[in-house]
Motif scaffolding. Structure first.
Motif, PDB file in Angstrom:
ATOM      1  N   TYR A  63       9.372  82.706   8.704  1.00  0.00           N
ATOM      2  CA  TYR A  63      10.374  81.733   9.134  1.00  0.00           C
ATOM      3  C   TYR A  63      10.236  81.295  10.592  1.00  0.00           C
ATOM      4  O   TYR A  63      10.454  80.125  10.902  1.00  0.00           O
ATOM      5  CB  TYR A  63      11.786  82.296   8.914  1.00  0.00           C
ATOM      6  CG  TYR A  63      12.168  82.374   7.460  1.00  0.00           C
ATOM      7  CD1 TYR A  63      12.458  81.229   6.738  1.00  0.00           C
ATOM      8  CD2 TYR A  63      12.224  83.596   6.805  1.00  0.00           C
ATOM      9  CE1 TYR A  63      12.806  81.288   5.392  1.00  0.00           C
ATOM     10  CE2 TYR A  63      12.571  83.671   5.459  1.00  0.00           C
ATOM     11  CZ  TYR A  63      12.854  82.516   4.757  1.00  0.00           C
ATOM     12  OH  TYR A  63      13.184  82.586   3.432  1.00  0.00           O
ATOM     13  N   LEU A  64       9.899  82.216  11.489  1.00  0.00           N
ATOM     14  CA  LEU A  64       9.872  81.858  12.901  1.00  0.00           C
ATOM     15  C   LEU A  64       8.491  81.382  13.346  1.00  0.00           C
ATOM     16  O   LEU A  64       8.362  80.261  13.854  1.00  0.00           O
ATOM     17  CB  LEU A  64      10.338  83.037  13.757  1.00  0.00           C
ATOM     18  CG  LEU A  64      10.690  82.706  15.213  1.00  0.00           C
ATOM     19  CD1 LEU A  64      11.769  83.654  15.726  1.00  0.00           C
ATOM     20  CD2 LEU A  64       9.479  82.789  16.131  1.00  0.00           C
ATOM     21  N   LEU A  65       7.480  82.189  13.160  1.00  0.00           N
ATOM     22  CA  LEU A  65       6.150  81.802  13.632  1.00  0.00           C
ATOM     23  C   LEU A  65       5.641  80.556  12.919  1.00  0.00           C
ATOM     24  O   LEU A  65       5.048  79.676  13.541  1.00  0.00           O
ATOM     25  CB  LEU A  65       5.165  82.962  13.450  1.00  0.00           C
ATOM     26  CG  LEU A  65       5.308  84.102  14.467  1.00  0.00           C
ATOM     27  CD1 LEU A  65       4.401  85.269  14.094  1.00  0.00           C
ATOM     28  CD2 LEU A  65       4.982  83.614  15.877  1.00  0.00           C
ATOM     29  N   GLN A  94      15.252  68.701  17.721  1.00  0.00           N
ATOM     30  CA  GLN A  94      16.484  68.621  16.928  1.00  0.00           C
ATOM     31  C   GLN A  94      16.256  69.126  15.506  1.00  0.00           C
ATOM     32  O   GLN A  94      17.099  69.836  14.937  1.00  0.00           O
ATOM     33  CB  GLN A  94      16.996  67.184  16.896  1.00  0.00           C
ATOM     34  CG  GLN A  94      18.309  66.998  16.139  1.00  0.00           C
ATOM     35  CD  GLN A  94      19.464  67.734  16.793  1.00  0.00           C
ATOM     36  OE1 GLN A  94      19.943  67.318  17.833  1.00  0.00           O
ATOM     37  NE2 GLN A  94      19.921  68.819  16.178  1.00  0.00           N
ATOM     38  N   GLU A  95      15.111  68.799  14.938  1.00  0.00           N
ATOM     39  CA  GLU A  95      14.778  69.278  13.587  1.00  0.00           C
ATOM     40  C   GLU A  95      14.669  70.796  13.561  1.00  0.00           C
ATOM     41  O   GLU A  95      15.119  71.443  12.604  1.00  0.00           O
ATOM     42  CB  GLU A  95      13.470  68.643  13.117  1.00  0.00           C
ATOM     43  CG  GLU A  95      13.589  67.156  12.810  1.00  0.00           C
ATOM     44  CD  GLU A  95      12.238  66.504  12.557  1.00  0.00           C
ATOM     45  OE1 GLU A  95      11.214  67.224  12.607  1.00  0.00           O
ATOM     46  OE2 GLU A  95      12.207  65.279  12.291  1.00  0.00           O
ATOM     47  N   LYS A  96      14.085  71.374  14.599  1.00  0.00           N
ATOM     48  CA  LYS A  96      13.959  72.832  14.673  1.00  0.00           C
ATOM     49  C   LYS A  96      15.334  73.482  14.807  1.00  0.00           C
ATOM     50  O   LYS A  96      15.604  74.507  14.178  1.00  0.00           O
ATOM     51  CB  LYS A  96      13.062  73.229  15.839  1.00  0.00           C
ATOM     52  CG  LYS A  96      11.581  73.057  15.570  1.00  0.00           C
ATOM     53  CD  LYS A  96      10.730  73.304  16.801  1.00  0.00           C
ATOM     54  CE  LYS A  96      10.913  74.674  17.372  1.00  0.00           C
ATOM     55  NZ  LYS A  96       9.976  74.950  18.489  1.00  0.00           N
ATOM     56  N   ILE A  97      16.191  72.901  15.621  1.00  0.00           N
ATOM     57  CA  ILE A  97      17.541  73.440  15.781  1.00  0.00           C
ATOM     58  C   ILE A  97      18.280  73.415  14.446  1.00  0.00           C
ATOM     59  O   ILE A  97      18.923  74.394  14.050  1.00  0.00           O
ATOM     60  CB  ILE A  97      18.319  72.649  16.849  1.00  0.00           C
ATOM     61  CG1 ILE A  97      17.712  72.883  18.239  1.00  0.00           C
ATOM     62  CG2 ILE A  97      19.802  73.043  16.851  1.00  0.00           C
ATOM     63  CD1 ILE A  97      18.280  71.991  19.316  1.00  0.00           C
ATOM     64  N   ASN A  98      18.196  72.286  13.743  1.00  0.00           N
ATOM     65  CA  ASN A  98      18.850  72.155  12.438  1.00  0.00           C
ATOM     66  C   ASN A  98      18.306  73.187  11.446  1.00  0.00           C
ATOM     67  O   ASN A  98      19.054  73.756  10.647  1.00  0.00           O
ATOM     68  CB  ASN A  98      18.654  70.749  11.880  1.00  0.00           C
ATOM     69  CG  ASN A  98      19.358  69.686  12.703  1.00  0.00           C
ATOM     70  OD1 ASN A  98      20.272  69.989  13.476  1.00  0.00           O
ATOM     71  ND2 ASN A  98      18.938  68.443  12.551  1.00  0.00           N
ATOM     72  N   TYR A  99      16.992  73.398  11.512  1.00  0.00           N
ATOM     73  CA  TYR A  99      16.357  74.352  10.605  1.00  0.00           C
ATOM     74  C   TYR A  99      16.883  75.764  10.845  1.00  0.00           C
ATOM     75  O   TYR A  99      17.303  76.452   9.901  1.00  0.00           O
ATOM     76  CB  TYR A  99      14.841  74.318  10.802  1.00  0.00           C
ATOM     77  CG  TYR A  99      14.091  75.372  10.011  1.00  0.00           C
ATOM     78  CD1 TYR A  99      13.867  75.213   8.648  1.00  0.00           C
ATOM     79  CD2 TYR A  99      13.627  76.523  10.635  1.00  0.00           C
ATOM     80  CE1 TYR A  99      13.192  76.179   7.923  1.00  0.00           C
ATOM     81  CE2 TYR A  99      12.942  77.499   9.909  1.00  0.00           C
ATOM     82  CZ  TYR A  99      12.727  77.314   8.558  1.00  0.00           C
ATOM     83  OH  TYR A  99      12.053  78.277   7.844  1.00  0.00           O
ATOM     84  N   TYR A 100      16.909  76.198  12.092  1.00  0.00           N
ATOM     85  CA  TYR A 100      17.366  77.556  12.395  1.00  0.00           C
ATOM     86  C   TYR A 100      18.866  77.718  12.157  1.00  0.00           C
ATOM     87  O   TYR A 100      19.319  78.790  11.740  1.00  0.00           O
ATOM     88  CB  TYR A 100      17.025  77.924  13.837  1.00  0.00           C
ATOM     89  CG  TYR A 100      15.573  78.253  14.071  1.00  0.00           C
ATOM     90  CD1 TYR A 100      14.962  79.309  13.413  1.00  0.00           C
ATOM     91  CD2 TYR A 100      14.808  77.502  14.964  1.00  0.00           C
ATOM     92  CE1 TYR A 100      13.621  79.612  13.629  1.00  0.00           C
ATOM     93  CE2 TYR A 100      13.467  77.801  15.186  1.00  0.00           C
ATOM     94  CZ  TYR A 100      12.883  78.854  14.520  1.00  0.00           C
ATOM     95  OH  TYR A 100      11.564  79.155  14.731  1.00  0.00           O
ATOM     96  N   ASN A 101      19.633  76.676  12.408  1.00  0.00           N
ATOM     97  CA  ASN A 101      21.083  76.768  12.239  1.00  0.00           C
ATOM     98  C   ASN A 101      21.482  77.105  10.807  1.00  0.00           C
ATOM     99  O   ASN A 101      22.510  77.746  10.578  1.00  0.00           O
ATOM    100  CB  ASN A 101      21.757  75.460  12.664  1.00  0.00           C
ATOM    101  CG  ASN A 101      22.083  75.431  14.145  1.00  0.00           C
ATOM    102  OD1 ASN A 101      22.267  76.473  14.764  1.00  0.00           O
ATOM    103  ND2 ASN A 101      22.143  74.249  14.723  1.00  0.00           N
ATOM    104  N   GLN A 102      20.670  76.678   9.847  1.00  0.00           N
ATOM    105  CA  GLN A 102      21.020  76.931   8.450  1.00  0.00           C
ATOM    106  C   GLN A 102      20.950  78.419   8.094  1.00  0.00           C
ATOM    107  O   GLN A 102      21.503  78.846   7.072  1.00  0.00           O
ATOM    108  CB  GLN A 102      20.083  76.142   7.521  1.00  0.00           C
ATOM    109  CG  GLN A 102      18.653  76.648   7.513  1.00  0.00           C
ATOM    110  CD  GLN A 102      17.763  75.882   6.570  1.00  0.00           C
ATOM    111  OE1 GLN A 102      18.159  75.573   5.443  1.00  0.00           O
ATOM    112  NE2 GLN A 102      16.565  75.554   7.021  1.00  0.00           N
TER     113      GLN A 102
END
Length: 206
Positions: A63-65, A94-102
């Protein structure tokens, strides 16, 4: 069929583990906690992961790397100008932030910057070679910035007398600084980050 079911089970375990590691931290998560969340037996989890560190490493890698390596270089390099590149870069953040927020569990008040930065520190401690991999990703992105900036200097979009490497680092460090700035706040205002990028851009453009 059994192989597919086993793969699906592993996906469920990994995803829930990542949510809990991201939200609560490595030391606060146990196999018992994960059991309760996914309603699977301890034996089922142990079948896929011999210990918590192995599960943590798999979740971080998946998920992270993988996400940090996902910089759309071909799309960004096609940008016709540094200004276009900046806007593409902001959209990618912004896409990365949205991805992690989920993946943040709803019952906690922790925000993305705090969860993300804490997870990086934990991964550096419990995931051998994690820091080197993140450094490689950082350097790859830095080289991409240098490539775009050098082209912007050649086209005289920005001052050609400035040090290309130093300017690239200023842009790259800006996003890291913003993460730390918003660590104690509920959400990241991406428009503020964008305005800082544009402020730096306007200082170097011709």
């Amino acid at each position: 069929m059994n192989r597919q079911r086993g793969s699906e089970t592993k996906d469920i375990i990994r995803e829930m583990a990542f949510k809990m590691f991201l939200t609560k931290g490595y030391n606060s998560v146990s196999f018992e906690d994960i059991e309760e969340r996914i309603r699977m037996s301890r034996g089922c989890i142990f079948y896929h992961y011999a210990n918590k560190q192995m599960l943590f490493m798999d979740a971080i890698d998946y998920y992270l790397l993988k996400t940090e390596r996902s910089c759309p270089q071909k799309e960004l390099v096609k940008s016709q100008s540094l200004l276009e590149f900046i806007h593409c870069h902001i959209n990618h953040i912004q896409e990365k932030i949205n991805y992690y927020n989920q993946f943040l569990l709803s019952e906690t008040a922790i925000n993305f910057p705090h969860a993300y930065l804490s997870l990086l520190l934990q991964a550096g401690k419990y995931f051998p070679d994690f820091n080197r991999q993140m450094e490689d990703i950082f350097n790859q992105e830095l080289r991409l910035w240098e490539k775009i900036i050098k082209r912007a200097q050649e086209t005289r979009e920005i001052d050609p007398h400035l040090n290309c490497s130093s300017i690239a680092k200023q842009f790259k460090y800006l996003s890291l600084g913003m993460l730390h700035t918003y660590r104690g706040k509920k959400v990241i205002d991406i428009s503020v980050m964008e305005s800082q990028y544009l402020f730096l851009y306007n200082m170097i453009k011709l």
